[in-house]
Design an enzyme around this catalytic site. Sequence first.
Site, short mmCIF file in Angstrom:
data_model
loop_
_atom_site.label_atom_id
_atom_site.label_comp_id
_atom_site.label_asym_id
_atom_site.label_seq_id
_atom_site.Cartn_x
_atom_site.Cartn_y
_atom_site.Cartn_z
N GLU A 167 -34.73 23.24 -2.38
CA GLU A 167 -34.28 23.70 -1.07
C GLU A 167 -35.19 24.78 -0.50
O GLU A 167 -35.16 25.07 0.68
CB GLU A 167 -32.84 24.23 -1.19
CG GLU A 167 -32.05 24.16 0.10
CD GLU A 167 -30.57 24.38 -0.10
OE1 GLU A 167 -29.80 23.43 0.11
OE2 GLU A 167 -30.18 25.50 -0.47
N HIS A 199 -36.35 7.87 -23.52
CA HIS A 199 -36.01 6.46 -23.64
C HIS A 199 -35.61 5.86 -22.29
O HIS A 199 -35.10 4.74 -22.24
CB HIS A 199 -34.89 6.27 -24.67
CG HIS A 199 -35.31 6.67 -26.05
ND1 HIS A 199 -35.71 5.76 -27.01
CD2 HIS A 199 -35.42 7.90 -26.63
CE1 HIS A 199 -36.03 6.41 -28.12
NE2 HIS A 199 -35.87 7.71 -27.91
N LYS A 237 -25.61 17.26 8.28
CA LYS A 237 -24.30 17.74 8.72
C LYS A 237 -24.03 17.35 10.17
O LYS A 237 -22.93 16.91 10.51
CB LYS A 237 -24.22 19.26 8.57
CG LYS A 237 -24.19 19.74 7.13
CD LYS A 237 -24.06 21.26 7.08
CE LYS A 237 -24.04 21.77 5.64
NZ LYS A 237 -23.92 23.25 5.60
#
Length: 429
Positions: free
Chosen positions: A284, A305, A419
């Site tokens: 961020e 793996h 948003k």
Amino acid sequence: MITCDIGFARKFIKDDEYLKARRKADMALDQLKNKTGPGSEWLGWRDLLADPNDAEIEEISSLGEEVREKADIFIVCGIGGSYLGAKAVIEALTPHFGSKGPEILFAGHHIGGKYLEELMAYLKEPKEDGSPKNIYVNVISKSGSTLETALSFRLLRELIEDLYGDDASEHIICTTSKEGGLLNKVIKEKGYRKFIIPDDVGGRYSVLTPVGLLPIAVAGIDVRTLLYGAVSAYNRYKENTEDILEYAALRNAIHETGKTIDVFATFEPELSSFGGWIQQLLGESEGKEGQGIFPTVATYSTDLHSLGQFIQQGQRSLMETFIIVEKPFSDLEVNELEGNDDELNYLAGKSFHEINTKAREGTIEAHSEGDVPIVKICLSALNAENIGELIYFFELLTGIFVYSLGVNPFNQPGVEDYKKAMYRLLGKH
């Protein structure tokens, strides 16, 4: 004690490229120290270590102990920096199984209806003796309007009020801004207990404020030792920031060569969620204006793996940062097995820590030979003091590195884009 070794990565960078990046890191550190860079009004995460609030630490410790003694379940309701730091520290420093004290659960970090429905049902279930569970909620939000957190808190608040009536205010603790925001209106109306998020500390830098410290205290971790581990690091790095400057310069130089991914890897499952906190802190902060190295997390040997093949031989677009704990915290050894039908007796008498260490050393050797630049961040031991130091190490590293990219480490304008679209589609006016 924290150390940083860039030796396995330095060979991938030419001297002139590194020196150029180092000059940028030095200037970035000056911006931080002198508060001359963009977003300097958000440097409270440094100021709180320069002058620790011992009275607040005592208050948090006292309430944490009170809740720990009374609660069966403690719910942390928040998203992003409002829960990731606490989760990281709690998982690093508490037992995997059978922890004493309340069960610590998380809500408000997504909008998954199935999870929330099952959570509410679980909270309503009586204990084995038929008595109701004693539940406490800590809602964490500066604005009080973040949708994921606010929706979960609506459900939790209704449940708490139904269960405890006039005593509901004893079971809800709010961590929010000093003034303003929707949550403060609710606090004033309902009389909930409150802790303040400093105005000059952003969410992803807030773990050493009441945001993270209260849940950590409820988990039974000594928050004073945690905080003063960070204070110790703050004081030490005022005198000598060489480790962090080297790492920031290396990261900048690698960024300039076109590397786009940094895999934060650990061989300690206890540190998996700490990687998640780093992922948000860096992601961020640096991911804007077309800049940044994408931070991702791997827990080895499990993820060897699943991702090991790509890291070893895939596109050469990545670097790795290993977080290493040097002192063993388990004495478990491999036993001698009669018959040796699993052919593992060659490991008899060796500790799992020793085997894990050799797996890590082999992985670093193989990945380095596969042209992956590797940085090693080493903790002398896994304890509250060192975790506090590690928190500040990465906070300072993030500020320096992102300033060296020429962008603001403390805003997140892109978060608002989703948003806006979400609220429009939901019909919010």
